[in-house]
Design an enzyme around this catalytic site. Sequence first.
Site, PDB file in Angstrom:
ATOM      1  N   ASN A   8      35.106  67.052  54.767  1.00  0.00           N
ATOM      2  CA  ASN A   8      35.590  65.727  54.384  1.00  0.00           C
ATOM      3  C   ASN A   8      34.607  65.173  53.353  1.00  0.00           C
ATOM      4  O   ASN A   8      33.499  64.774  53.702  1.00  0.00           O
ATOM      5  CB  ASN A   8      35.645  64.839  55.643  1.00  0.00           C
ATOM      6  N   TRP A   9      35.030  65.185  52.102  1.00  0.00           N
ATOM      7  CA  TRP A   9      34.110  64.774  51.022  1.00  0.00           C
ATOM      8  C   TRP A   9      33.949  63.253  50.955  1.00  0.00           C
ATOM      9  O   TRP A   9      33.102  62.753  50.221  1.00  0.00           O
ATOM     10  CB  TRP A   9      34.610  65.308  49.659  1.00  0.00           C
ATOM     11  N   LYS A  10      34.783  62.529  51.685  1.00  0.00           N
ATOM     12  CA  LYS A  10      34.736  61.050  51.675  1.00  0.00           C
ATOM     13  C   LYS A  10      34.769  60.526  50.234  1.00  0.00           C
ATOM     14  O   LYS A  10      35.356  61.158  49.369  1.00  0.00           O
ATOM     15  CB  LYS A  10      33.521  60.550  52.467  1.00  0.00           C
ATOM     16  N   HIS A  96      40.376  58.378  60.865  1.00  0.00           N
ATOM     17  CA  HIS A  96      38.919  58.571  60.833  1.00  0.00           C
ATOM     18  C   HIS A  96      38.239  57.264  61.239  1.00  0.00           C
ATOM     19  O   HIS A  96      38.744  56.179  60.935  1.00  0.00           O
ATOM     20  CB  HIS A  96      38.485  58.997  59.422  1.00  0.00           C
ATOM     21  N   GLU A  98      35.888  55.715  60.062  1.00  0.00           N
ATOM     22  CA  GLU A  98      35.598  54.800  58.937  1.00  0.00           C
ATOM     23  C   GLU A  98      36.860  54.028  58.540  1.00  0.00           C
ATOM     24  O   GLU A  98      36.776  52.882  58.078  1.00  0.00           O
ATOM     25  CB  GLU A  98      35.026  55.602  57.752  1.00  0.00           C
ATOM     26  N   GLU A 166      35.162  62.985  67.168  1.00  0.00           N
ATOM     27  CA  GLU A 166      33.982  62.591  66.410  1.00  0.00           C
ATOM     28  C   GLU A 166      33.354  61.354  67.048  1.00  0.00           C
ATOM     29  O   GLU A 166      33.828  60.225  66.811  1.00  0.00           O
ATOM     30  CB  GLU A 166      34.367  62.253  64.967  1.00  0.00           C
ATOM     31  N   GLY A 172      27.235  60.906  60.264  1.00  0.00           N
ATOM     32  CA  GLY A 172      26.329  60.566  59.174  1.00  0.00           C
ATOM     33  C   GLY A 172      24.968  60.054  59.631  1.00  0.00           C
ATOM     34  O   GLY A 172      24.216  59.507  58.837  1.00  0.00           O
ATOM     35  N   SER A 210      27.605  65.021  62.147  1.00  0.00           N
ATOM     36  CA  SER A 210      26.320  65.656  61.815  1.00  0.00           C
ATOM     37  C   SER A 210      26.292  67.162  62.097  1.00  0.00           C
ATOM     38  O   SER A 210      25.275  67.696  62.543  1.00  0.00           O
ATOM     39  CB  SER A 210      25.170  64.942  62.529  1.00  0.00           C
TER      40      SER A 210
HETATM   41  P1  PGA Z   1      29.049  63.833  58.979  1.00  0.00           P
HETATM   42  O1  PGA Z   1      30.540  63.224  58.921  1.00  0.00           O
HETATM   43  O2  PGA Z   1      29.187  65.328  59.086  1.00  0.00           O
HETATM   44  O3  PGA Z   1      28.405  63.400  57.700  1.00  0.00           O
HETATM   45  O4  PGA Z   1      28.398  63.265  60.189  1.00  0.00           O
HETATM   46  C1  PGA Z   1      31.555  63.739  59.741  1.00  0.00           C
HETATM   47  C2  PGA Z   1      32.854  63.006  59.486  1.00  0.00           C
HETATM   48  O5  PGA Z   1      32.814  61.791  59.238  1.00  0.00           O
HETATM   49  O6  PGA Z   1      33.936  63.595  59.520  1.00  0.00           O
END
Ligand code: PGA
Length: 247
Positions: A8-10, A96, A98, A166, A172, A210
Site C-alpha cells: 500500500n503505497w499510500k 483502511h 486511515e 491491521e 507506521g 509495520s
Molecule cells: P505500515 O502500514 O506497514 O507502514 O505499518 C501498513 C498499512 O497501513 O497498511
Amino acid sequence: MKKLIAGNWKMNLTREGVNQLVYDLMQLLPGAPDGGREFLVCPPYVYLDRCAKFFMGSAMAVGAQDCSVHANGAFTGDISADMVRDFGCSHVILGHSERRQFHKETDAVVVAKAAQAHRAGLTAIICVGETEKQREAGQEKAVVQDQILHSLPQGTTAQNVVVAYEPVWAIGTGKTATVDDIKEMHAFIRGCLSETLADYQNIRILYGGSVKPSNAGEIFAVEHVGGALIGGASLKAQDYWGIAQKA
Ligand code: PGA
C-alpha cells in the site's frame, strides 16, 4: 493457500519515484506467476494507469486504495470502482484505518464501497483492527468482530474478499503485534467468518502493521495468516521483495 503480498503505497511518491520503484520491482520479481505467492501493489489513483501498463504481463497485480460508494455521477473528486477496474486493477483496499480515522468512514460506508467493488469485478481488501485505546480496554475482539460483521457485503466469497487485520497502533509506528497476538486474532477472525460465510476457510486474512523483512518470516508462519498488507516497507523494492521471500 497462496500468500498475498500486498503493498500500500499510500499518498507517497511522484512520477519519478514511481518509475524507479516499478523498475526496481521488475528486476526482482519472478517473470511469471509463482507457486506460493501473489503480488500486488496499490499506488495512488493517478499512477494506476502507468503502473498497470508497466506491470502488464508480469507477476504483479495492481489495485487502488479506495473507491466511491457510488457507481457514477455528480460526485466531484470521487473515483468509481468501474474506473479502477477500467485501469486494469484487480483489487481495491477498503476501510483502511486511515480512511476510517481521517475521512470518518463507517462500516456502512465500507460495505457500500465493497458492494461497488464486487459489481465492478474487483476483489475488496477489507481492513479491520482496533486502536491502542480499545486494546488497552480489552475490547479488541469485540471491535474486530463488529467490523467484520458490518463491513463485509452480501455475496462475500474467498474470490472477492480478502480481510486485512491491521491493529491501528501498529501501523507506521514500528510496533508490531506479537506473534501470539496475531495468532489469537487471526484464529478469532476465522471464527467470526465461519458464523456467516460458507466459504470461510478459504478467505485470506492478511496481517498489516509495520511488517518488514526482519519480522515477516515469523508472521507468515502463524496459522491463518494469508499474507501481508505492507505500507512503509512497500516503498522500497528490496524490502517488499525481502518480505515476499519469507512467504
Ligand atoms: P505500515 O502500514 O506497514 O507502514 O505499518 C501498513 C498499512 O497501513 O497498511
